[in-house]
Each structure stands twice: as C-alpha cells, then as structure tokens.
Design a protein around this motif. Structure first.
Motif, PDB file in Angstrom:
ATOM      1  N   SER A  36       0.750  -1.274   0.150  1.00 27.49           N
ATOM      2  CA  SER A  36      -0.067   0.044   0.103  1.00 27.49           C
ATOM      3  C   SER A  36       0.773   1.424   0.174  1.00 27.49           C
ATOM      4  O   SER A  36       0.622   2.167  -0.709  1.00 27.49           O
ATOM      5  N   TYR A  37       1.755   1.159   0.871  1.00 24.32           N
ATOM      6  CA  TYR A  37       2.768   2.446   0.671  1.00 24.32           C
ATOM      7  C   TYR A  37       3.411   2.777  -0.429  1.00 24.32           C
ATOM      8  O   TYR A  37       3.613   4.181  -0.712  1.00 24.32           O
ATOM      9  N   TYR A  38       3.868   1.709  -1.042  1.00 23.48           N
ATOM     10  CA  TYR A  38       4.377   1.943  -2.383  1.00 23.48           C
ATOM     11  C   TYR A  38       3.636   1.916  -3.597  1.00 23.48           C
ATOM     12  O   TYR A  38       4.047   1.924  -4.599  1.00 23.48           O
ATOM     13  N   GLY A  39       2.358   2.018  -3.271  1.00 21.56           N
ATOM     14  CA  GLY A  39       1.278   2.118  -4.497  1.00 21.56           C
ATOM     15  C   GLY A  39       1.282   0.775  -5.255  1.00 21.56           C
ATOM     16  O   GLY A  39       0.901   0.850  -6.386  1.00 21.56           O
ATOM     17  N   LEU A  40       1.625  -0.387  -4.624  1.00 21.85           N
ATOM     18  CA  LEU A  40       1.435  -1.677  -5.596  1.00 21.85           C
ATOM     19  C   LEU A  40       0.171  -2.096  -5.183  1.00 21.85           C
ATOM     20  O   LEU A  40      -0.726  -1.721  -4.097  1.00 21.85           O
ATOM     21  N   THR A  41      -0.347  -2.802  -6.350  1.00 23.06           N
ATOM     22  CA  THR A  41      -1.755  -3.634  -6.029  1.00 23.06           C
ATOM     23  C   THR A  41      -1.821  -4.298  -4.931  1.00 23.06           C
ATOM     24  O   THR A  41      -0.851  -5.074  -4.602  1.00 23.06           O
ATOM     25  N   ALA A  42      -2.849  -4.419  -4.151  1.00 26.03           N
ATOM     26  CA  ALA A  42      -3.181  -5.568  -3.173  1.00 26.03           C
ATOM     27  C   ALA A  42      -2.865  -6.886  -3.550  1.00 26.03           C
ATOM     28  O   ALA A  42      -3.223  -7.602  -4.729  1.00 26.03           O
ATOM     29  N   CYS A  43      -2.226  -7.593  -2.645  1.00 23.50           N
ATOM     30  CA  CYS A  43      -1.984  -9.053  -2.789  1.00 23.50           C
ATOM     31  C   CYS A  43      -2.329  -9.873  -1.664  1.00 23.50           C
ATOM     32  O   CYS A  43      -1.741  -9.648  -0.601  1.00 23.50           O
ATOM     33  N   THR A  44      -3.497 -10.447  -1.665  1.00 25.58           N
ATOM     34  CA  THR A  44      -4.235 -10.840  -0.250  1.00 25.58           C
ATOM     35  C   THR A  44      -4.796 -12.148  -0.859  1.00 25.58           C
ATOM     36  O   THR A  44      -4.988 -12.686  -1.928  1.00 25.58           O
ATOM     37  N   THR A  45      -5.201 -13.065   0.247  1.00 25.79           N
ATOM     38  CA  THR A  45      -5.627 -14.324   0.223  1.00 25.79           C
ATOM     39  C   THR A  45      -7.155 -14.087  -0.480  1.00 25.79           C
ATOM     40  O   THR A  45      -7.441 -15.004  -1.531  1.00 25.79           O
ATOM     41  N   ALA A  46      -7.819 -13.063  -0.134  1.00 30.15           N
ATOM     42  CA  ALA A  46      -9.258 -12.799  -0.612  1.00 30.15           C
ATOM     43  C   ALA A  46      -9.020 -12.664  -2.370  1.00 30.15           C
ATOM     44  O   ALA A  46      -9.965 -13.159  -2.963  1.00 30.15           O
ATOM     45  N   ASN A  47      -8.301 -11.948  -2.598  1.00 27.93           N
ATOM     46  CA  ASN A  47      -8.227 -11.744  -4.296  1.00 27.93           C
ATOM     47  C   ASN A  47      -7.174 -12.787  -4.869  1.00 27.93           C
ATOM     48  O   ASN A  47      -7.294 -12.801  -6.497  1.00 27.93           O
ATOM     49  N   GLY A  48      -6.738 -13.735  -4.221  1.00 25.11           N
ATOM     50  CA  GLY A  48      -6.015 -14.982  -4.948  1.00 25.11           C
ATOM     51  C   GLY A  48      -4.607 -14.867  -5.052  1.00 25.11           C
ATOM     52  O   GLY A  48      -3.826 -15.702  -5.841  1.00 25.11           O
ATOM     53  N   CYS A  49      -4.151 -13.625  -4.819  1.00 23.55           N
ATOM     54  CA  CYS A  49      -2.689 -13.196  -5.023  1.00 23.55           C
ATOM     55  C   CYS A  49      -1.651 -13.720  -4.064  1.00 23.55           C
ATOM     56  O   CYS A  49      -0.717 -14.304  -4.353  1.00 23.55           O
TER      57      CYS A  49
END
Length: 442
Positions: A152-165
C-alpha cells in the motif's frame, strides 16, 4: 580458503559454522561495547565509500540456529545511522540526512530496485499469473497484513488471500496446520515477501512455512512449493556443507523447469549449502549506490563488512560442477552465479510487526538478494520444460545482459576470482547483477 567440517545435518549444524558465527558475534560485541555502540554490528572503513555515515546493524535472531540441526537465515537489520538511500534522498532535497524512525522507510524501495536493475518496464508489464514461492521456517502470523502495509505504501496493487494473489501454507500444503510462530523468522519472511513484491508487483506469492529450519523440513517445503505450481522458489537460508548434500540435491532441489534461487550466505568467503547445490541459482550480494557519474545511474561492488561478514562464495567440497560452469579454478560447483544488493548500509526497506515495534526497517544480507533474483526470473517468464534456469545467465545472451561487478572482495583465497571481483565471472558476484530480464530467460 575457509575450511569446513563435514557434518550430516540430521545430527546438527556444522560445528565450524556455529563456532564462526559465535566468534564473530563475540568479537563484534566486544569491539562495539568498547566503542560505546552496544551490540550492533558497525560497517568498517571498507564500507565507508558506499555509505559515508556510520550505519549499524545486527543479525536477525534466525541467523543463529535456535535448535540443534537447524539452518540459519541470511538477513541483517539496520539499527542506527543513515543509510545510502537516506543520504541520496536528503541530497536530492538539499537537506541534512537524518535517521528515520519506524514510521519512515529508510532503505531502497520498488522504484529504486527496478531502476537499478533495468526492470522498470518489465515490472510494469510482466508477471501476471506467475507465482513466486518463498520458503522459510516457522510461522509469521502477520505475514499478510505486513505485506499489505508494504504494498500500500509503495502504491502496489493489493496481494491478499481474498483476491487470490497471496497464499500461506505449511510444508504439507495445509492452510490451517501451520508451524509455531517465531519473531526472528518473521523478520526474514517480511523481507522475502517485500522483495518479491518490489521486483515483480504483478506476481502471485506463495509462502511455504517449514515446521522447523532443518534441511529436511525446508527441503520438503521446496517440494511442496513446486507441487503447488510455483515456477520460482526463493530460499534465504543455509549452513556449512556436508557429505549429505548430494542426496539433498536429488531429494529437494532437482526440479527441471523451476527457477530455484538460494542466498550465498553472509559469513564472507566460503561456500554454503544449499547455495552450493548444482541445481539452484546461487545468489551473491553487493553494495548498491546511486551514481551521477555512470550511464546506469548506479554503481555496485562486492558486499564485505569484515573478514566474517559479507557475501558468501567459493568452491564446493562435495557438489559436482554443473556442465554450464566452465571456470577452471574449482573442479566442483562454484558459488555464486549472479548477485543483487545485500549490504545493510545500502539496504532495502521492509515493513514488519511481529515481535518488534510495528513499522519500517532496513534490511540487508543475501536474504534480500535471493528473492530479488527469483522475482527477476518471474518477470522473464516461465522456464521451458526440462530446463535448468541456473544455466540461463551462463549463455552468451545471459552474460551480456548483466551488470558486471568488478570491484571488491569478500576475503582472501588462493584462487583470486573465487573471492575477488574481476571482469567476467567471479565467485562473490557471479556473472553480475540484472540489467533487464534477458539473462534469466531460456
């Protein structure tokens, strides 16, 4: 050349490695207490060229095996002083550099790493659908939330369990049966996850947590990562070589079509395992600094703090030389293949919260360089079936697409290139550092 005491890891870590770490720690502690700096490790005069300020750091707790039979992580955390990143940022702003607190990143971030290694366009376009596996020991209960803070700090897209990343599993692949939590290895995990994200923001990340830091459990975790579909597997740990290493090679690291990276170690000159495995890409470490006098905009040299701290390299005592290695000063496998930033004085920013004050820290060690190179492989695309990606940098196209590191050393040795940077191949930095992704394709 550093001598090793062959030991089967089922019976414990090499007495030589443990003794060396303990001796180094005691020597550093005594010297720094006398100087009034406590137990932090301070960069010596050789590092002052890379970072004029006095940067201090300490090995993370997992760098000393906590139990008999366990391996060590290869990371160090900055504890004071002004890093090269902070100095460059202050110079650009025309202000006096000041040490950051935990609310402010004080090391290189994604933009810096992508710029230094010619990856800006590749990182923006590549990596979607690729999975980088991070293999570490024990559980980091805050892994996903800490990763979210970094991205989030560096403006990268979210990488979470919920979105499969993002996915976290134990060494059997279970998402619920996880190892015991450990604050030291959690620092290592945060470093690895953040570096994979920094270099390949579009990649998925699979964290495989070994039950403990034994070679057997870490090796099973590598196998599980491959079983779950990862084509890029980063390992930031190691120990002294042993006569069992060739059997570990076949049991855990012989995975054609998978890029397996391993940190070369932080104990200066001397080969370690599994970096010495013939099937992996062994990753050495450099000091990385901005430069207005080069076209690239960056300069690098071999990372060395002292005779007992710096990137590992050397000639394996046991592992057969892979066919693509043609250096003549070592009849067996030579460490390293390639390299990336590892010097804590020119370290990377990491967000961590488990067992420490939640916030930003600067890390170094070849634990940083291994996931960086794994992510570069991911940007380069899926390795061809049956290939050994460790070979890719050795091709004519590969060697011409790397930044040749030609200055510095990590100790003394009878065969100079094994411990001293030179034009072309050398032990501490291999063929060099990434300049784009061409050296990491088939």
């Amino acid at each position: 050349m550093r001598t090793t005491t062959p030991t089967d890891r089922s019976d414990g870590p090499s007495p030589h490695r443990v003794a060396r770490r303990v001796a180094a720690a005691l020597a550093a502690t005594a010297a720094l207490v006398f100087a009034g700096f406590g137990t932090a490790v301070q960069a010596d005069a050789a590092q002052s060229a890379a970072s004029p300020s006095k940067v201090t750091w300490a090995a993370t707790p997992c760098s000393t095996p906590k139990r008999t039979g366990e391996l060590a992580c290869d990371s160090l955390r900055v504890t004071g002083g002004v890093t090269a990143f902070q100095q460059a940022r202050a110079k650009a702003a025309g202000v006096t550099p000041k040490a950051a607190d935990a609310t402010t990143p004080s090391g290189y971030g994604p933009t810096d790493l992508q710029s230094a290694y010619g990856l800006t366009s590749a990182a923006a376009a590549n990596g979607a659908g690729e999975t980088i596996a991070i293999v570490d020991a024990y559980n980091d209960p805050n892994a996903e939330t800490d990763l979210a803070k970094y991205r989030s700090y560096y403006g990268l897209t979210a990488c979470t369990t919920a979105n499969g990343c993002f996915r976290k599993v134990g060494q059997t692949g279970s998402t619920t049966s996880l190892p015991t939590s450990d604050s030291g290895w959690s620092e290592e995990i945060s470093l690895d996850l953040d570096m994979a994200s920094a270099v390949c923001p579009k990649c998925n990340i699979l964290l495989v947590e070994a039950t403990s830091a034994t070679m057997a459990n870490l090796g099973k975790s590598v196998n599980e990562a491959v079983t779950l579909g990862a084509k890029y597997v980063s390992n930031s740990y190691g120990g002294s070589e042993s006569s069992s290493d060739t059997s570990y090679d076949s049991s855990y690291f012989n995975h054609p079509g998978v890029a397996i990276t391993v940190s070369a170690g932080d104990s200066a000159y001397g080969a370690e395992y599994p970096a010495a495995s013939r099937y992996v890409t062994s990753v050495g470490g450099t000091a990385l600094s901005k430069s207005s006098s080069t076209t690239r905009g960056w300069t690098e040299s071999v990372w060395k703090t002292s005779s007992t701290e710096g990137t590992g390299s050397g000639c394996s005592s046991y592992d057969t030389k892979p066919t693509w290695q043609t250096d003549t000063g070592c009849s067996k496998r030579t460490v390293s293949d390639v390299s990336a930033v590892a010097d804590p004085a020119t370290g990377v920013s990491v967000y961590d919260s488990y067992g420490v004050t939640a916030g930003w820290y600067t890390f170094g060690g070849t634990s940083a360089s291994s996931p960086i190179i794994a992510a570069v492989y991911a940007l380069a695309g899926t390795p061809s079936t049956g290939s050994y990606p460790a070979k890719f940098p050795y091709t004519a196209a590969g060697t011409s697409a790397l930044n040749d590191v030609t200055s510095g050393n990590n100790g003394t040795c009878t065969t100079s290139y094994l411990c001293t940077a030179t034009s072309g191949y050398d032990g501490p930095t291999g063929w060099g550092t990434p300049e784009g992704v061409s050296a990491f394709t088939g």
